[in-house]
Motif scaffolding. Structure first.
Motif, PDB file in Angstrom:
ATOM      1  N   VAL A  89      -1.267  -4.737  -3.077  1.00 46.12           N
ATOM      2  CA  VAL A  89      -0.358  -4.005  -3.967  1.00 46.12           C
ATOM      3  C   VAL A  89      -0.129  -4.802  -5.240  1.00 46.12           C
ATOM      4  CG1 VAL A  89       1.968  -3.055  -4.225  1.00 46.12           C
ATOM      5  CG2 VAL A  89       0.832  -2.953  -2.007  1.00 46.12           C
ATOM      6  N   GLU A  90      -0.278  -4.154  -6.371  1.00 42.74           N
ATOM      7  CA  GLU A  90       0.196  -4.646  -7.665  1.00 42.74           C
ATOM      8  C   GLU A  90       0.708  -3.414  -8.416  1.00 42.74           C
ATOM      9  OE1 GLU A  90       0.939  -7.366  -8.970  1.00 42.74           O
ATOM     10  OE2 GLU A  90       0.045  -8.768  -7.536  1.00 42.74           O
ATOM     11  N   ALA A  91       2.026  -3.245  -8.424  1.00 42.61           N
ATOM     12  CA  ALA A  91       2.641  -2.000  -8.864  1.00 42.61           C
ATOM     13  C   ALA A  91       2.240  -1.599 -10.285  1.00 42.61           C
ATOM     14  CB  ALA A  91       4.161  -2.109  -8.757  1.00 42.61           C
ATOM     15  N   ASP A  92       2.228  -2.554 -11.217  1.00 39.86           N
ATOM     16  CA  ASP A  92       1.899  -2.215 -12.608  1.00 39.86           C
ATOM     17  C   ASP A  92       0.477  -1.667 -12.706  1.00 39.86           C
ATOM     18  OD1 ASP A  92       4.399  -3.129 -13.516  1.00 39.86           O
ATOM     19  OD2 ASP A  92       3.664  -5.190 -13.648  1.00 39.86           O
ATOM     20  N   HIS A  93      -0.440  -2.283 -12.006  1.00 45.69           N
ATOM     21  CA  HIS A  93      -1.840  -1.880 -12.060  1.00 45.69           C
ATOM     22  C   HIS A  93      -2.073  -0.580 -11.297  1.00 45.69           C
ATOM     23  CE1 HIS A  93      -1.870  -6.050 -13.285  1.00 45.69           C
ATOM     24  NE2 HIS A  93      -3.063  -5.860 -13.806  1.00 45.69           N
ATOM     25  N   LEU A  94      -1.396  -0.411 -10.177  1.00 45.84           N
ATOM     26  CA  LEU A  94      -1.528   0.832  -9.437  1.00 45.84           C
ATOM     27  C   LEU A  94      -0.949   2.010 -10.226  1.00 45.84           C
ATOM     28  CD1 LEU A  94      -0.735  -0.271  -5.780  1.00 45.84           C
ATOM     29  CD2 LEU A  94      -2.923   0.482  -6.701  1.00 45.84           C
ATOM     30  N   ASP A  95       0.157   1.794 -10.895  1.00 47.58           N
ATOM     31  CA  ASP A  95       0.723   2.852 -11.743  1.00 47.58           C
ATOM     32  C   ASP A  95      -0.282   3.280 -12.807  1.00 47.58           C
ATOM     33  OD1 ASP A  95       3.134   3.009 -10.422  1.00 47.58           O
ATOM     34  OD2 ASP A  95       4.196   1.672 -11.799  1.00 47.58           O
ATOM     35  N   ALA A  96      -0.941   2.299 -13.423  1.00 45.42           N
ATOM     36  CA  ALA A  96      -1.922   2.602 -14.458  1.00 45.42           C
ATOM     37  C   ALA A  96      -3.105   3.365 -13.883  1.00 45.42           C
ATOM     38  CB  ALA A  96      -2.399   1.314 -15.127  1.00 45.42           C
ATOM     39  N   LEU A  97      -3.555   2.991 -12.696  1.00 44.81           N
ATOM     40  CA  LEU A  97      -4.693   3.669 -12.072  1.00 44.81           C
ATOM     41  C   LEU A  97      -4.336   5.097 -11.680  1.00 44.81           C
ATOM     42  CD1 LEU A  97      -7.585   3.529 -10.993  1.00 44.81           C
ATOM     43  CD2 LEU A  97      -6.660   2.665  -8.839  1.00 44.81           C
ATOM     44  N   VAL A  98      -3.157   5.282 -11.116  1.00 48.53           N
ATOM     45  CA  VAL A  98      -2.710   6.622 -10.738  1.00 48.53           C
ATOM     46  C   VAL A  98      -2.691   7.541 -11.951  1.00 48.53           C
ATOM     47  CG1 VAL A  98      -0.687   7.939  -9.989  1.00 48.53           C
ATOM     48  CG2 VAL A  98      -1.418   5.942  -8.683  1.00 48.53           C
ATOM     49  N   ALA A  99      -2.204   7.023 -13.080  1.00 45.01           N
ATOM     50  CA  ALA A  99      -2.131   7.836 -14.298  1.00 45.01           C
ATOM     51  C   ALA A  99      -3.502   8.101 -14.901  1.00 45.01           C
ATOM     52  CB  ALA A  99      -1.235   7.139 -15.323  1.00 45.01           C
ATOM     53  N   ALA A 100      -4.414   7.133 -14.784  1.00 42.96           N
ATOM     54  CA  ALA A 100      -5.712   7.237 -15.457  1.00 42.96           C
ATOM     55  C   ALA A 100      -6.762   7.977 -14.648  1.00 42.96           C
ATOM     56  CB  ALA A 100      -6.227   5.838 -15.802  1.00 42.96           C
ATOM     57  N   ALA A 101      -6.549   8.115 -13.336  1.00 49.77           N
ATOM     58  CA  ALA A 101      -7.566   8.745 -12.479  1.00 49.77           C
ATOM     59  C   ALA A 101      -6.952   9.893 -11.689  1.00 49.77           C
ATOM     60  CB  ALA A 101      -8.175   7.709 -11.539  1.00 49.77           C
ATOM     61  N   PRO A 102      -6.549  10.963 -12.373  1.00 57.75           N
ATOM     62  CA  PRO A 102      -5.826  12.040 -11.691  1.00 57.75           C
ATOM     63  C   PRO A 102      -6.658  12.824 -10.687  1.00 57.75           C
ATOM     64  CG  PRO A 102      -6.365  12.675 -13.938  1.00 57.75           C
ATOM     65  CD  PRO A 102      -6.713  11.219 -13.816  1.00 57.75           C
ATOM     66  N   THR A 103      -7.986  12.746 -10.769  1.00 58.51           N
ATOM     67  CA  THR A 103      -8.817  13.537  -9.853  1.00 58.51           C
ATOM     68  C   THR A 103      -9.290  12.734  -8.643  1.00 58.51           C
ATOM     69  OG1 THR A 103     -10.849  13.019 -11.083  1.00 58.51           O
ATOM     70  CG2 THR A 103      -9.612  14.976 -11.765  1.00 58.51           C
ATOM     71  N   CYS A 104      -9.032  11.432  -8.616  1.00 55.29           N
ATOM     72  CA  CYS A 104      -9.449  10.594  -7.490  1.00 55.29           C
ATOM     73  C   CYS A 104      -8.419  10.646  -6.364  1.00 55.29           C
ATOM     74  CB  CYS A 104      -9.623   9.140  -7.933  1.00 55.29           C
ATOM     75  SG  CYS A 104     -11.296   8.714  -8.432  1.00 55.29           S
ATOM     76  N   GLU A 105      -8.915  10.701  -5.145  1.00 54.40           N
ATOM     77  CA  GLU A 105      -8.048  10.545  -3.994  1.00 54.40           C
ATOM     78  C   GLU A 105      -7.839   9.050  -3.771  1.00 54.40           C
ATOM     79  OE1 GLU A 105      -7.880  11.597   0.798  1.00 54.40           O
ATOM     80  OE2 GLU A 105      -9.606  12.223  -0.418  1.00 54.40           O
ATOM     81  N   LEU A 106      -6.588   8.619  -3.720  1.00 58.62           N
ATOM     82  CA  LEU A 106      -6.266   7.200  -3.620  1.00 58.62           C
ATOM     83  C   LEU A 106      -5.578   6.907  -2.287  1.00 58.62           C
ATOM     84  CD1 LEU A 106      -4.788   6.713  -7.219  1.00 58.62           C
ATOM     85  CD2 LEU A 106      -7.140   6.334  -6.485  1.00 58.62           C
ATOM     86  N   ALA A 107      -6.013   5.829  -1.650  1.00 57.54           N
ATOM     87  CA  ALA A 107      -5.391   5.407  -0.393  1.00 57.54           C
ATOM     88  C   ALA A 107      -5.093   3.919  -0.461  1.00 57.54           C
ATOM     89  CB  ALA A 107      -6.294   5.706   0.792  1.00 57.54           C
ATOM     90  N   LEU A 108      -4.019   3.518   0.207  1.00 54.50           N
ATOM     91  CA  LEU A 108      -3.577   2.127   0.209  1.00 54.50           C
ATOM     92  C   LEU A 108      -3.524   1.625   1.644  1.00 54.50           C
ATOM     93  CD1 LEU A 108      -2.309  -0.318  -1.329  1.00 54.50           C
ATOM     94  CD2 LEU A 108      -0.087   0.786  -0.991  1.00 54.50           C
ATOM     95  N   LEU A 109      -4.169   0.488   1.895  1.00 54.29           N
ATOM     96  CA  LEU A 109      -4.115  -0.119   3.219  1.00 54.29           C
ATOM     97  C   LEU A 109      -2.692  -0.604   3.480  1.00 54.29           C
ATOM     98  CD1 LEU A 109      -5.656  -1.121   5.763  1.00 54.29           C
ATOM     99  CD2 LEU A 109      -5.941  -3.306   4.565  1.00 54.29           C
ATOM    100  N   THR A 110      -2.072  -0.078   4.520  1.00 59.41           N
ATOM    101  CA  THR A 110      -0.663  -0.374   4.784  1.00 59.41           C
ATOM    102  C   THR A 110      -0.514  -1.523   5.777  1.00 59.41           C
ATOM    103  OG1 THR A 110      -0.634   1.394   6.446  1.00 59.41           O
ATOM    104  CG2 THR A 110       0.118   1.940   4.220  1.00 59.41           C
ATOM    105  N   GLU A 111      -1.177  -2.632   5.466  1.00 65.02           N
ATOM    106  CA  GLU A 111      -1.056  -3.847   6.251  1.00 65.02           C
ATOM    107  C   GLU A 111      -1.038  -5.032   5.300  1.00 65.02           C
ATOM    108  OE1 GLU A 111      -3.450  -4.269   9.714  1.00 65.02           O
ATOM    109  OE2 GLU A 111      -3.601  -2.104  10.049  1.00 65.02           O
ATOM    110  N   SER A 112      -0.183  -6.010   5.590  1.00 64.86           N
ATOM    111  CA  SER A 112      -0.047  -7.150   4.688  1.00 64.86           C
ATOM    112  C   SER A 112       0.624  -8.307   5.400  1.00 64.86           C
ATOM    113  CB  SER A 112       0.786  -6.752   3.459  1.00 64.86           C
ATOM    114  OG  SER A 112       1.079  -7.869   2.654  1.00 64.86           O
ATOM    115  N   ALA A 113       0.282  -9.528   4.959  1.00 61.37           N
ATOM    116  CA  ALA A 113       0.973 -10.710   5.469  1.00 61.37           C
ATOM    117  C   ALA A 113       2.396 -10.785   4.920  1.00 61.37           C
ATOM    118  CB  ALA A 113       0.202 -11.972   5.076  1.00 61.37           C
TER     119      ALA A 113
END
Length: 210
Positions: A89-113
């Motif tokens: 997770v990097e919120a600033d970068h993910l926000d930018a990607l979500v805005a820039a790639a509206p047609t892509c299906e995005l998934a985030l691995l929900t596991e972390s140390a």
């Protein structure tokens, strides 16, 4: 500093849900608003446990005003892909990607140390990102699927990534994705031992961006 444990605990929570780099800039700005002495005191408390924070403070001292996230290199690398799996997770970068790639299906691995309330993390992206568990990665693979993580500095053919990337992208998983990308979020390598991160040769990625 009497508030040291509370400060480290607060940073740990923020880093788990925003990302190490995003949390570092958030805490830096909060401390800097109270003066240089406050920032230095915060650095003494947080930096030994969180080397990314130390690197971000160093970037600030060298004149950086903070991350100016440009997703164009990522868009070029994922051109033609229909799905992007994100590890880390990097919120600033993910926000930018979500805005820039509206047609892509995005998934985030929900596991972390790092500790995270994944339902809250996913909710931040307004329905554009869904969660996926480590055991279900195969459901997101395919010839038009890309896997991407965040890199924390690049130095002599080596970078540092969240440990989950190494677990997710083993030899049996790598061939099932069109691209394996690392989006570098630090301007230069860390000086301290990269706690919370794992070493990865840059040659194991099809692209290190930008």
């Amino acid at each position: 500093m009497s508030r040291a444990p509370d400060l480290r605990g607060a940073f740990l929570t923020a880093a788990g849900e925003l990302g190490l780099c995003a949390a570092s800039w958030l805490f830096l700005r909060a401390a800097r608003a109270h003066g240089a002495a406050e920032l230095e005191a915060m650095r003494e408390v947080i930096a030994p446990s969180f080397p990314v924070f130390d690197a971000v403070v160093e970037a600030f001292e060298r004149g950086s005003a903070g991350p100016s996230v440009d997703a164009r290199a990522v868009l070029s690398a994922i051109d033609g892909a229909t799905r992007v799996l994100l590890v880390g997770v990097e919120a600033d970068h993910l926000d930018a990607l979500v805005a820039a790639a509206p047609t892509c299906e995005l998934a985030l691995l929900t596991e972390s140390a790092l500790p995270a309330d994944w339902s809250r993390v996913i909710a931040n992206f307004g329905g554009r990102v869904r969660g996926v568990r480590l055991g279900d990665l195969h459901t997101f693979a395919g010839p038009r699927s890309v896997a991407m993580t965040f890199a924390y500095g690049v130095d002599h053919g080596t970078t540092y990534v969240v440990p989950e990337w190494l677990r997710a992208m083993g030899p049996d998983t790598r061939p099932h994705f069109r691209e394996l990308l690392a989006w570098n979020v630090l301007p230069f390598p860390m000086r301290r031992y990269p706690r919370w991160l794992a070493e990865a040769p840059t040659a194991t990625f099809t692209g290190v961006l930008p």
